[in-house]
Design a protein around this motif. Structure first.
Motif, mmCIF file in Angstrom:
data_model
loop_
_atom_site.group_PDB
_atom_site.id
_atom_site.type_symbol
_atom_site.label_atom_id
_atom_site.label_comp_id
_atom_site.label_asym_id
_atom_site.label_seq_id
_atom_site.Cartn_x
_atom_site.Cartn_y
_atom_site.Cartn_z
ATOM 1 N N PHE A 1 3.623 -4.672 2.832
ATOM 2 C CA PHE A 1 4.498 -3.503 2.802
ATOM 3 C C PHE A 1 3.641 -2.251 2.764
ATOM 4 C CE2 PHE A 1 6.523 -6.991 0.536
ATOM 5 C CZ PHE A 1 7.717 -7.102 1.213
ATOM 6 N N ILE A 2 4.068 -1.230 3.491
ATOM 7 C CA ILE A 2 3.440 0.079 3.411
ATOM 8 C C ILE A 2 4.538 1.088 3.098
ATOM 9 C CG2 ILE A 2 2.270 1.932 4.663
ATOM 10 C CD1 ILE A 2 0.672 -0.134 6.126
ATOM 11 N N ARG A 3 4.308 1.842 2.038
ATOM 12 C CA ARG A 3 5.277 2.844 1.589
ATOM 13 C C ARG A 3 4.664 4.224 1.808
ATOM 14 N NH1 ARG A 3 8.004 2.862 -4.404
ATOM 15 N NH2 ARG A 3 9.030 4.873 -4.238
ATOM 16 N N ILE A 4 5.383 5.068 2.516
ATOM 17 C CA ILE A 4 4.921 6.427 2.790
ATOM 18 C C ILE A 4 5.522 7.344 1.729
ATOM 19 C CG2 ILE A 4 4.794 8.270 4.492
ATOM 20 C CD1 ILE A 4 3.437 5.615 5.349
ATOM 21 N N ALA B 1 0.867 -1.173 0.000
ATOM 22 C CA ALA B 1 0.000 0.000 0.000
ATOM 23 C C ALA B 1 0.906 1.226 0.000
ATOM 24 C CB ALA B 1 -0.897 0.013 1.231
ATOM 25 N N ALA B 2 0.582 2.191 -0.839
ATOM 26 C CA ALA B 2 1.325 3.451 -0.879
ATOM 27 C C ALA B 2 0.418 4.533 -0.296
ATOM 28 C CB ALA B 2 1.719 3.797 -2.308
ATOM 29 N N LEU B 3 0.926 5.243 0.700
ATOM 30 C CA LEU B 3 0.135 6.248 1.401
ATOM 31 C C LEU B 3 0.822 7.599 1.379
ATOM 32 C CD1 LEU B 3 -0.528 4.242 4.690
ATOM 33 C CD2 LEU B 3 -1.975 4.318 2.676
ATOM 34 N N LYS B 4 0.003 8.630 1.396
ATOM 35 C CA LYS B 4 0.507 9.980 1.626
ATOM 36 C C LYS B 4 -0.163 10.462 2.898
ATOM 37 C CE LYS B 4 0.705 14.729 0.106
ATOM 38 N NZ LYS B 4 0.553 15.212 1.469
ATOM 39 N N LEU B 5 0.631 10.799 3.878
ATOM 40 C CA LEU B 5 0.100 11.261 5.160
ATOM 41 C C LEU B 5 -0.212 12.752 5.092
ATOM 42 C CD1 LEU B 5 2.572 9.439 7.557
ATOM 43 C CD2 LEU B 5 0.313 8.679 6.816
ATOM 44 N N PHE C 1 3.562 8.304 10.772
ATOM 45 C CA PHE C 1 2.966 6.983 10.578
ATOM 46 C C PHE C 1 2.988 6.239 11.900
ATOM 47 C CE2 PHE C 1 3.448 2.454 9.343
ATOM 48 C CZ PHE C 1 2.211 2.300 8.730
ATOM 49 N N ASP C 2 1.834 5.787 12.344
ATOM 50 C CA ASP C 2 1.703 5.053 13.602
ATOM 51 C C ASP C 2 1.642 3.556 13.286
ATOM 52 O OD1 ASP C 2 1.026 3.910 16.039
ATOM 53 O OD2 ASP C 2 -0.462 5.443 16.528
ATOM 54 N N CYS C 3 2.762 2.883 13.466
ATOM 55 C CA CYS C 3 2.872 1.460 13.117
ATOM 56 C C CYS C 3 1.882 0.603 13.892
ATOM 57 C CB CYS C 3 4.289 0.959 13.383
ATOM 58 S SG CYS C 3 5.545 1.725 12.363
ATOM 59 N N LYS C 4 1.779 0.843 15.189
ATOM 60 C CA LYS C 4 0.922 0.012 16.035
ATOM 61 C C LYS C 4 -0.554 0.196 15.706
ATOM 62 C CE LYS C 4 4.114 -0.377 19.868
ATOM 63 N NZ LYS C 4 4.375 -0.148 21.267
ATOM 64 N N ALA C 5 -0.988 1.444 15.568
ATOM 65 C CA ALA C 5 -2.397 1.705 15.264
ATOM 66 C C ALA C 5 -2.773 1.172 13.883
ATOM 67 C CB ALA C 5 -2.681 3.207 15.349
#
Length: 94
Positions: free
Chosen positions: A33-36, A2-6, A12-16
């Motif tokens: 995988f998560i890509r910011i 998943a590619a995200l833009k915050l 980025f909150d890994c636990k939440a």
């Protein structure tokens, strides 16, 4: 992946994120995988362009943006070259 833009000034909150993904998605649908990203590339019809993301894959030597890996026991952790090598060598299965 998943590619995200915050949002601006957001971390980025890994636990939440792991809790949310674990609660709402079946195991086969959870992004490994998560890509910011700093910005999302879109087409003229506002669809996300994925070609570049597919080419780059998940190699931390190529990707300079933050990248996280879903470790089933720890949640989302920063992707390292050691993790990448373990996946490439077949020691760590996805």
């Amino acid at each position: 992946m998943a590619a995200l833009k915050l949002r601006d000034n957001m971390d980025f909150d890994c636990k939440a994120t792991h809790q949310h993904v674990k609660s709402f998605l079946p195991s086969y649908a959870r992004p490994r995988f998560i890509r910011i990203q700093t910005s999302l590339d879109v087409t003229g019809t506002y669809k996300q362009t994925k070609g570049k993301l597919v080419e780059e894959g998940f190699d931390p030597a190529i990707i300079k943006e933050p990248l996280f890996f879903l470790d089933d026991s720890k949640g989302y952790i920063p992707m390292t070259q050691d993790i990448y090598n373990s996946i490439a060598e077949g020691k760590l299965r996805l």
